[in-house]
Design an enzyme around this catalytic site. Structure first.
Site, mmCIF file in Angstrom:
data_model
loop_
_atom_site.group_PDB
_atom_site.id
_atom_site.type_symbol
_atom_site.label_atom_id
_atom_site.label_comp_id
_atom_site.label_asym_id
_atom_site.label_seq_id
_atom_site.Cartn_x
_atom_site.Cartn_y
_atom_site.Cartn_z
ATOM 1 C CG ASP A 237 -0.216 0.297 2.511
ATOM 2 O OD1 ASP A 237 0.698 -0.476 2.847
ATOM 3 O OD2 ASP A 237 -0.560 1.285 3.182
ATOM 4 C CG ASP B 286 3.140 -0.587 4.521
ATOM 5 O OD1 ASP B 286 2.680 -1.374 3.670
ATOM 6 O OD2 ASP B 286 2.544 0.455 4.858
ATOM 7 C CE1 TYR C 102 -4.565 3.301 4.047
ATOM 8 C CE2 TYR C 102 -3.477 1.301 4.784
ATOM 9 C CZ TYR C 102 -3.454 2.486 4.069
ATOM 10 O OH TYR C 102 -2.327 2.841 3.376
ATOM 11 C CD GLU D 284 4.128 5.403 4.507
ATOM 12 O OE1 GLU D 284 4.207 4.160 4.442
ATOM 13 O OE2 GLU D 284 3.595 5.996 5.459
#
Length: 650
Positions: A81, A84, A251, A498
């Site tokens: 995603d 990671d 999430y 990120e």
């Protein structure tokens, strides 16, 4: 650390200011085709599973080849995603929906740019995984992860997955080296997840439209899964993060599942033209919140603005039929979101903007909200242009061209037209983030050094390393600056550095549109949508810069304006041109009434400025540009002194 970052930034200023010069002239300073190509290439670096022979992100290798095996299901493939090594179903499905929507709306533009094939590959890589994750009508695997993500070490964050989110977040490791357990999590009739199933239904329906003209059998399979998933989502209602509780830390579905049910129904209507699905969206518009929310964001979690725009598309195309009245109510809500982005709602109803003009929703990965809004502005602009209509905002009507210009201004900010002259797309331009919060890119490639990198070893050796990433994560859009346009290019600054797959999905479509144009691209005023300069608000008159020396010409221009916390800010650009036939060796400018930050000159005292550090002279007819931002009329700029060097004939 800060000094190194400053040095990197200084070396990149020249290109940055060239960008600003072109932008100030109302022209695009950016190669949208190149940015489009890179935005798609990013997905190849995010691939999980066995990589194909034509893999272009060559520094990556196979990974996570046993996902799902211990639980009797094949979950190999899909996308990690973000930075990671976890696969989260909800954001991944949203990504596939948005990539597919981009391909549906801008198929010709992607084709003309040579990127259609890569786009289809990117969509299919994700769609294939989503099909695997749906082995039975009422079963959907929603997350696979080995939780070694650093976030957890720093703050208790939220996720959903294949792999154990918590284990992965304690680990800084290449995906190729993963050794921690990778557990998969599912929803079913007893443990429902209507948001996850609904978004996956939307993704596969949208993807089926894309592949209908390329591979009908594949499209039919996607559509069959989509219909089953929608039935599952609607019949067995519940939030997925109540069934997959580990998702709450990563999430969390804060908006619930109602928006995904409407979203899936509208996408199934687009894919099938079956009135059943349009009737569902119309009949449940009120009870599922489609008409109850005035939205100021669009994201993997909150889909209502997308629902409202998609419903408006049906209406604007004259396909509303008996549902036209409800669709007009959807359109009214879509108008609110779009007007909020344009700063045309009153009473605090606008999306916040930074002093540099970027839409700002929240600190963590704000760019995802920027690209989502830019996409909706872009497609709605085209819907209006095609139907010959205008956007209705409070007290005024807005032409389609203004929506596109707003979208373009956001994309240009991402690519470098911002106060820092920084490209927030990795690998695009000269000044882009070097310390991306991304495990795979921050550790030496497995192909270069296959020595095993442990979880904690990677954290100690690579995460804390204050140097540029050994692998360039080309095309990744990082989280971006804060509400004041500040940005720290540091690996541990995960909110800002990120990237995430769901940021690029909408961006692909906007870049394709900006590069390829709109066939018959004329707005309601008859002007070309792709070349109109950005102009957010009526601009004040600009003072004429005086020039006591006729050989140095100064032109002073107001190039943009926006509202920020009730205050109107203006961006000014000044172009200094050496109009003589000789090299300008020194230049001293006096600037009075300056009330904000300035970029592109070196300050020598309170009001005096000279060449920037990277520039020591101006060749005949050469020029430099500097910009400043302030909540006031233009400053007064004048030449204090200048000198030239005569070139002698050899």
């Amino acid at each position: 650390m800060a000094a190194a970052a400053a040095a990197r930034s200084g070396r990149m200023w020249v290109l940055g200011w060239a960008v600003l010069l072109l932008a100030s002239a109302g022209q695009s300073a950016f190669d949208y085709k190149d940015a489009l190509s890179k935005s798609i290439l990013f997905y190849e670096a995010q691939r999980s599973g066995r990589l194909p022979t034509d893999q272009r992100a060559a520094w990556r290798s196979d990974s996570a080849l046993l996902d799902g095996k211990s639980q009797g299901v094949d979950l190999v493939g899909g996308y990690y995603d973000a930075g990671d090594n976890v696969k989260f179903g909800l954001p991944m499905a949203f990504t596939i929906t948005m990539m597919s929507w981009s391909a549906i709306e801008f198929h010709k533009q992607l084709q003309s740019s040579g990127q259609l094939g890569y786009t289809l590959d990117a969509i299919k890589w994700g769609a294939d995984y989503l099909v695997k994750a749906h082995p039975q009508p009422n079963v959907l695997w929603g997350e696979v992860k080995k939780l070694t993500m650093l976030y957890l070490c720093i703050s208790q964050l939220p996720f959903t997955k294949v792999g154990d989110g918590f284990t992965d977040h304690f680990c800084w490791q290449r995906p190729e080296d993963m050794t921690t357990p990778r557990k998969a999590y599912k929803i079913d009739a007893s443990n429902p997840g209507s948001d996850l199933a609904g978004e996956t239904a939307a993704a596969l329906a949208a993807a089926s439209i894309v592949f209908r003209r390329h591979n009908a059998a594949y499209a039919n399979n996607l559509l069959a899964h989509s219909k089953q998933l929608f039935q599952f989502a609607d019949t067995h209602r519940g939030k997925y993060d109540a069934s997959i509780s580990v998702a709450q830390k990563f999430y969390n579905s804060k908006s619930g599942y109602a928006d995904e049910l409407l979203w899936a129904a509208l996408w199934l209507h687009q894919a099938t033209h079956d009135d059943f699905y349009l009737s569902y969206a119309a009949n449940n518009a009120g009870t599922l919140g489609g008409l109850g929310w005035d939205m100021k964001e669009f994201s993997w979690d909150v889909k209502y603005a997308g629902v409202q725009v998609l419903a408006s598309k049906v209406l604007l195309q004259g396909r509303g039929g008996q549902h036209a009245s409800v669709l007009r109510s959807y359109q009214s809500k879509a108008n609110f979101f779009l007007c909020a982005c344009l700063q045309k709602n009153g009473g605090g109803g606008n999306v916040q903007r930074t002093p540099g003009g970027l839409l700002y929703v929240r600190s963590w990965n704000n760019m995802q909200y920027v690209t989502g809004a830019a996409f909706l502005l872009t497609v709605y602009s085209d819907y209006l242009a095609s139907s010959g209509q205008q956007l209705q905002c409070p007290g005024q009507r807005v032409g389609s061209g203004e929506l596109l210009r707003m979208a373009q201004s956001q994309v240009d900010y991402i690519l470098g037209d911002n106060p820092r002259a920084t490209s927030y797309m990795v690998g695009f331009g000269a000044n882009f983030p070097q310390e991306v919060h991304h495990r795979a890119s921050s550790i030496v490639s497995y192909k270069v050094n296959p020595s095993f990198v442990s979880c904690r070893g990677g954290y100690a050796t690579w995460y804390k390393r204050r140097d540029r990433d050994p692998n360039i994560l080309t095309g990744a859009v990082v989280g971006g600056p804060d509400q004041n346009d500040n940005f720290a290019d540091e690996r541990d600054n995960f909110e800002q550095t990120e990237p995430a797959i769901y940021t690029n999905g909408p961006l692909m479509g906007v870049l394709a549109r900006l590069h390829g144009g709109y066939y018959n691209s004329r707005d309601d005023s008859g002007s070309d949508l792709n070349t109109n300069p950005v102009e957010a608000l009526p601009l004040p008159p600009t003072s004429a810069a005086s020039r006591p020396d006729d050989s140095v010409e100064l032109t002073h221009e107001t190039v943009a304006s926006w509202l920020f916390k009730g205050q109107t800010y203006y961006k000014y650009a000044v172009n200094a041109t050496n109009a003589s036939k000789h090299t300008l060796s020194s230049l001293n400018l006096r600037i009075d009434n300056l009330q904000g930050p300035l970029w592109g000159l070196t300050k020598t005292d309170a009001t005096t400025y000279t060449f920037p550090e990277w520039l020591h002279s101006l060749s005949p007819h050469g020029s430099l540009v500097f910009v400043y931002i302030q909540p006031a009329a233009a400053a007064k700029v004048q030449v204090l002194s200048s000198s030239w060097v005569e070139e002698r004939a050899s």
